[in-house]
Design a protein around this motif. Structure first.
Motif, PDB file in Angstrom:
ATOM      1  N   LEU A 158     -27.665  10.704 -29.425  1.00 19.49           N
ATOM      2  CA  LEU A 158     -28.788  10.572 -30.362  1.00 19.49           C
ATOM      3  C   LEU A 158     -30.071  11.119 -29.738  1.00 19.49           C
ATOM      4  N   ARG A 159     -30.293  10.819 -28.482  1.00 21.63           N
ATOM      5  CA  ARG A 159     -31.481  11.338 -27.792  1.00 21.63           C
ATOM      6  C   ARG A 159     -31.467  12.867 -27.781  1.00 21.63           C
ATOM      7  N   TYR A 160     -30.302  13.446 -27.510  1.00 13.94           N
ATOM      8  CA  TYR A 160     -30.155  14.911 -27.503  1.00 13.94           C
ATOM      9  C   TYR A 160     -30.499  15.494 -28.881  1.00 13.94           C
ATOM     10  N   LEU A 161     -29.958  14.860 -29.942  1.00 15.53           N
ATOM     11  CA  LEU A 161     -30.196  15.359 -31.313  1.00 15.53           C
ATOM     12  C   LEU A 161     -31.678  15.315 -31.675  1.00 15.53           C
ATOM     13  N   VAL A 162     -32.333  14.237 -31.285  1.00 15.71           N
ATOM     14  CA  VAL A 162     -33.761  14.087 -31.589  1.00 15.71           C
ATOM     15  C   VAL A 162     -34.580  15.169 -30.880  1.00 15.71           C
ATOM     16  N   ILE A 163     -34.218  15.456 -29.642  1.00 19.41           N
ATOM     17  CA  ILE A 163     -34.953  16.454 -28.855  1.00 19.41           C
ATOM     18  C   ILE A 163     -34.690  17.870 -29.378  1.00 19.41           C
ATOM     19  N   GLN A 181     -31.108  21.058 -38.721  1.00 19.44           N
ATOM     20  CA  GLN A 181     -29.818  21.750 -38.711  1.00 19.44           C
ATOM     21  C   GLN A 181     -28.635  20.787 -38.665  1.00 19.44           C
ATOM     22  N   THR A 182     -28.841  19.691 -37.948  1.00 17.40           N
ATOM     23  CA  THR A 182     -27.736  18.738 -37.790  1.00 17.40           C
ATOM     24  C   THR A 182     -27.652  17.756 -38.947  1.00 17.40           C
ATOM     25  N   GLY A 183     -28.702  17.632 -39.720  1.00 16.57           N
ATOM     26  CA  GLY A 183     -28.729  16.641 -40.798  1.00 16.57           C
ATOM     27  C   GLY A 183     -29.176  15.273 -40.320  1.00 16.57           C
ATOM     28  N   LEU A 184     -29.583  15.179 -39.049  1.00 17.68           N
ATOM     29  CA  LEU A 184     -29.965  13.884 -38.450  1.00 17.68           C
ATOM     30  C   LEU A 184     -31.114  13.225 -39.211  1.00 17.68           C
ATOM     31  N   TRP A 185     -32.132  14.029 -39.516  1.00 15.84           N
ATOM     32  CA  TRP A 185     -33.377  13.432 -40.009  1.00 15.84           C
ATOM     33  C   TRP A 185     -33.227  12.848 -41.417  1.00 15.84           C
ATOM     34  N   ARG A 231     -36.312   4.761 -25.127  1.00 14.98           N
ATOM     35  CA  ARG A 231     -36.675   6.181 -25.025  1.00 14.98           C
ATOM     36  C   ARG A 231     -36.303   6.919 -26.319  1.00 14.98           C
ATOM     37  N   VAL A 232     -35.142   6.600 -26.897  1.00 16.00           N
ATOM     38  CA  VAL A 232     -34.730   7.231 -28.153  1.00 16.00           C
ATOM     39  C   VAL A 232     -35.712   6.904 -29.262  1.00 16.00           C
ATOM     40  N   GLU A 233     -36.096   5.645 -29.367  1.00 18.67           N
ATOM     41  CA  GLU A 233     -37.021   5.231 -30.424  1.00 18.67           C
ATOM     42  C   GLU A 233     -38.403   5.842 -30.219  1.00 18.67           C
ATOM     43  N   GLU A 234     -38.792   5.996 -28.973  1.00 18.63           N
ATOM     44  CA  GLU A 234     -40.071   6.637 -28.660  1.00 18.63           C
ATOM     45  C   GLU A 234     -40.058   8.103 -29.097  1.00 18.63           C
ATOM     46  N   LEU A 235     -38.946   8.811 -28.828  1.00 14.61           N
ATOM     47  CA  LEU A 235     -38.814  10.216 -29.217  1.00 14.61           C
ATOM     48  C   LEU A 235     -38.816  10.371 -30.737  1.00 14.61           C
ATOM     49  N   ILE A 236     -38.129   9.456 -31.426  1.00 14.50           N
ATOM     50  CA  ILE A 236     -38.096   9.503 -32.897  1.00 14.50           C
ATOM     51  C   ILE A 236     -39.508   9.345 -33.458  1.00 14.50           C
ATOM     52  N   GLU A 237     -40.249   8.407 -32.897  1.00 14.57           N
ATOM     53  CA  GLU A 237     -41.618   8.146 -33.359  1.00 14.57           C
ATOM     54  C   GLU A 237     -42.501   9.369 -33.126  1.00 14.57           C
ATOM     55  N   MET A 238     -42.351   9.981 -31.930  1.00 16.21           N
ATOM     56  CA  MET A 238     -43.148  11.171 -31.611  1.00 16.21           C
ATOM     57  C   MET A 238     -42.836  12.316 -32.574  1.00 16.21           C
ATOM     58  N   LYS A 239     -41.539  12.530 -32.849  1.00 17.18           N
ATOM     59  CA  LYS A 239     -41.141  13.636 -33.720  1.00 17.18           C
ATOM     60  C   LYS A 239     -41.609  13.430 -35.159  1.00 17.18           C
ATOM     61  N   THR A 240     -41.498  12.202 -35.660  1.00 19.98           N
ATOM     62  CA  THR A 240     -41.890  11.933 -37.056  1.00 19.98           C
ATOM     63  C   THR A 240     -43.401  12.032 -37.235  1.00 19.98           C
ATOM     64  N   LYS A 241     -44.141  11.633 -36.217  1.00 23.52           N
ATOM     65  CA  LYS A 241     -45.616  11.723 -36.288  1.00 23.52           C
ATOM     66  C   LYS A 241     -46.068  13.165 -36.267  1.00 23.52           C
ATOM     67  N   SER A 242     -45.379  13.998 -35.460  1.00 23.87           N
ATOM     68  CA  SER A 242     -45.811  15.392 -35.295  1.00 23.87           C
ATOM     69  C   SER A 242     -45.616  16.211 -36.572  1.00 23.87           C
ATOM     70  N   THR A 243     -44.716  15.718 -37.442  1.00 29.90           N
ATOM     71  CA  THR A 243     -44.477  16.477 -38.682  1.00 29.90           C
ATOM     72  C   THR A 243     -45.354  16.011 -39.837  1.00 29.90           C
ATOM     73  N   LEU A 244     -46.103  14.939 -39.638  1.00 31.08           N
ATOM     74  CA  LEU A 244     -46.974  14.422 -40.712  1.00 31.08           C
ATOM     75  C   LEU A 244     -48.183  15.332 -40.904  1.00 31.08           C
TER      76      LEU A 244
END
Length: 588
Positions: free
Chosen positions: A479-484, A492-496, A575-588
């Motif tokens: 999951l961490r890999y997919l988020v990064i 591409q992966t459909g994760l989001w 760390r995974v939850e931190e990365l998810i939060e960072m990614k979702t904020k950056s796209t807002l």
């Protein structure tokens, strides 16, 4: 006294016709002859038997003396003057006696012994037995079959050497017997090949030899250990025996390629054989043993047509590999590993079509590898099972990999194996994201379907996190890999689009489970520390199972190790939850 008694019996029988001999005469002859042997009058006994006047009597009654003579040879195993007389007498009896009676008498003697005496009597009687059968005018095929079956039954009782040292020592004589057995069978094989007319009796003899070859491939060759193929390996007695057996098969009309081209047909070349139920069970083991000897040991490999593709050969061998892997003896299932590895190494990576997985054995074999990886007590074989499974995965094309991953995730029931599969899924996603062309199996909807099996806790928050720690860590790392690697805009992966489901089925239950597990183990640590003060023994529950009574300091080590595992999972989760939060904020 014994000699005179024997001469008296013979004198009385000399005036009788052959058909007038009575049962009483047979008994008296045997008794007197036995006494001559017991009293050491062997030279006189030989003289009486060789006398031309006694030829008819010896022909009818002499076979009764074979048993006593053979026992004398076994008891007097040192080289002395008497032994040459015993051998001479045995030779004379074999030449003069009724071959039918003699055959049954010799087979009874072969069936009698146990332990190390089995090989002694077989080595002693194989040559006389061969001579007797060759003298028979009728039912030779039946007699050869009876003899080979009896010999094989006795040989199968001997332990098979499992190391080069044991082969050289040959304490129970199995290796010597195998060599002698091929020499025994050779003239009958030559008789089959020389008969160009294929008479009915010749066909029956061929069938008996075929049965013997199948039995020999099962025992001792299935469990026998062979050295690595080399020039020196050619001197290994069991490998020589295997070469002879495969040579016999070719000579009587069953070369290995013929069996290959027969593969897959409902009606086999040998279906007409009247095999007993046990022999039918042995057949699959025998053919698996044959496949190993040809492909791994390289015996008669030059007979194979060069046009056969690697994938066809793997398909041919997969059923045999399945048979070998299902056996519990390490000496046998290790051959399955070798045969599978041999077939896979002939293939290019990513070349094995997914359609092969529609053949049952192509899915049951990797499941067999999982059992070896998780249950085999020998570390080298567990590691070999893991390496061969990875090799198998590498050879499959993308859709095949995808199908296999789903299968193993659903069937392995082992955290370590599931972690191994999840790591392979991560590798395939990485390859797919780096390719210029689309790979639908490890991106988009197909990947999401696979992630549904990976990113969840089997029993929700109640899942035993310690027992499933390998799988959970691998899932978090994936999951961490997919988020990064996959941006929300690209997806591409459909994760989001599946993030909400992942949080519900995996991340939130994991948080709850961690809190519950840490609270439990911290309470156990407190309890163990209190017990340590009172210096008593106590029991502790770890991973749902009670640890047997042990010193408190050892229990504390176990409990702290469990807490460390939970802390590790928690840190990766954070760390995974931190990365998810960072990614979702950056796209807002």
């Amino acid at each position: 006294m014994a000699v005179e008694e024997l001469q008296s019996i013979i004198k009385r029988c000399q005036i009788l016709k052959e058909q007038d001999f009575k049962e009483e005469d047979f008994g008296l002859f045997q008794l007197a002859g036995q006494r001559c042997l017991d009293e050491g009058h062997i030279d006189q006994l030989v003289e009486i038997i060789q006398n031309e006047k006694n030829k008819v009597i010896v022909k009818n009654m002499g076979w009764n003396l074979v048993g006593p003579v053979v026992r004398c040879l076994l008891w007097n195993d040192k080289e002395d003057d008497k032994r040459k007389y015993y051998f001479l007498m045995l030779d004379v009896l074999v030449k003069l006696c009724n071959p039918k009676e003699l055959l049954l008498g010799l087979l009874e003697l072969i069936e009698e012994p146990s332990g190390k005496q089995i090989s002694q009597i077989i080595l002693l009687l194989l040559q006389p037995l061969q001579t007797v059968i060759q003298k028979l005018r009728k039912n030779k095929a039946y007699s050869v079959g009876l003899a080979l079956s009896t010999l094989w039954s006795q040989l199968s009782l001997l332990p098979v050497p499992c190391s080069e040292e044991q082969v050289r020592a040959d304490d129970h004589g199995l290796c010597r017997c195998c060599k002698a057995l091929t020499e025994f069978a050779q003239p009958f094989v030559e008789e089959v090949t020389a008969d160009k007319e294929n008479s009915m009796e010749n066909e029956k003899l061929k069938d008996e030899l075929l049965k013997f070859c199948f039995k020999s491939l099962k025992c001792p060759l299935l469990t026998a250990q062979f050295p690595e193929p080399s020039e020196e390996a050619g001197n290994d007695p069991l490998r020589c025996f295997a070469s002879e057996i495969i040579g016999f098969l070719s000579a009587i009309g069953y070369p290995f390629p013929k069996m290959i081209f027969n593969h897959g047909r409902k009606k086999k070349t040998w279906d007409y054989l009247e095999l007993e139920e046990e022999e039918h069970k042995q057949l699959s083991d025998s053919l698996a043993s044959l496949a190993y000897l040809v492909f791994v040991q390289g015996i008669s490999i030059d007979q194979l047509p060069m046009v056969l593709s690697p994938s066809y050969l793997l398909q041919f061998n997969m059923g045999h590999i399945q048979v070998l892997l299902q056996r519990t003896e390490e000496s046998v299932f290790s051959k399955g590993l070798d045969l599978l590895e041999n077939g896979l190494l002939r293939l290019e990576d990513n070349s094995l079509l997914h359609q092969y997985l529609e053949i049952k054995s192509f899915l049951t074999v990797p499941q067999g590898l999982v059992k070896i990886m998780t249950l085999c007590p020998t570390e080298t074989l567990r590691k070999k099972g893991l390496a061969v499974l990875q090799l198998y995965i590498n050879k499959l094309e993308s859709q095949g990999k995808y199908t296999l991953f789903r299968c193993l995730l659903n069937t392995s029931n082992h955290s370590g194996v599931e972690a191994f599969i999840i790591q392979n899924i991560k590798n395939q996603i990485d390859v797919s994201l780096k390719r210029t062309h689309d790979n639908k199996w490890f991106t988009g909807p197909q990947l999401i379907s696979l992630l549904d099996l990976v990113l969840l806790l089997p029993e929700g928050a109640e899942t035993d996190l310690l027992q499933n720690s390998d799988r959970i860590m691998a899932s978090l790392n994936l999951l961490r890999y997919l988020v990064i690697k996959d941006n929300e805009n690209d997806n591409q992966t459909g994760l989001w689009t599946e993030l909400e489901k992942i949080e519900k089925n995996f991340l939130k239950p994991l948080h709850i489970g961690l809190n519950m597990s840490k609270a439990h183990y911290e309470a156990e640590i407190k309890n163990s520390q209190e017990v340590q003060k009172s210096k008593d023994l106590c029991s502790v529950t770890v991973g749902g199972e009670e640890i047997p009574n042990m010193p408190p300091e050892m229990q504390l080590k176990v409990l702290h190790s469990a807490l460390f595992t939970f802390d590790l999972i928690e840190s990766v989760l954070a760390r995974v939850e931190e990365l998810i939060e960072m990614k979702t904020k950056s796209t807002l």
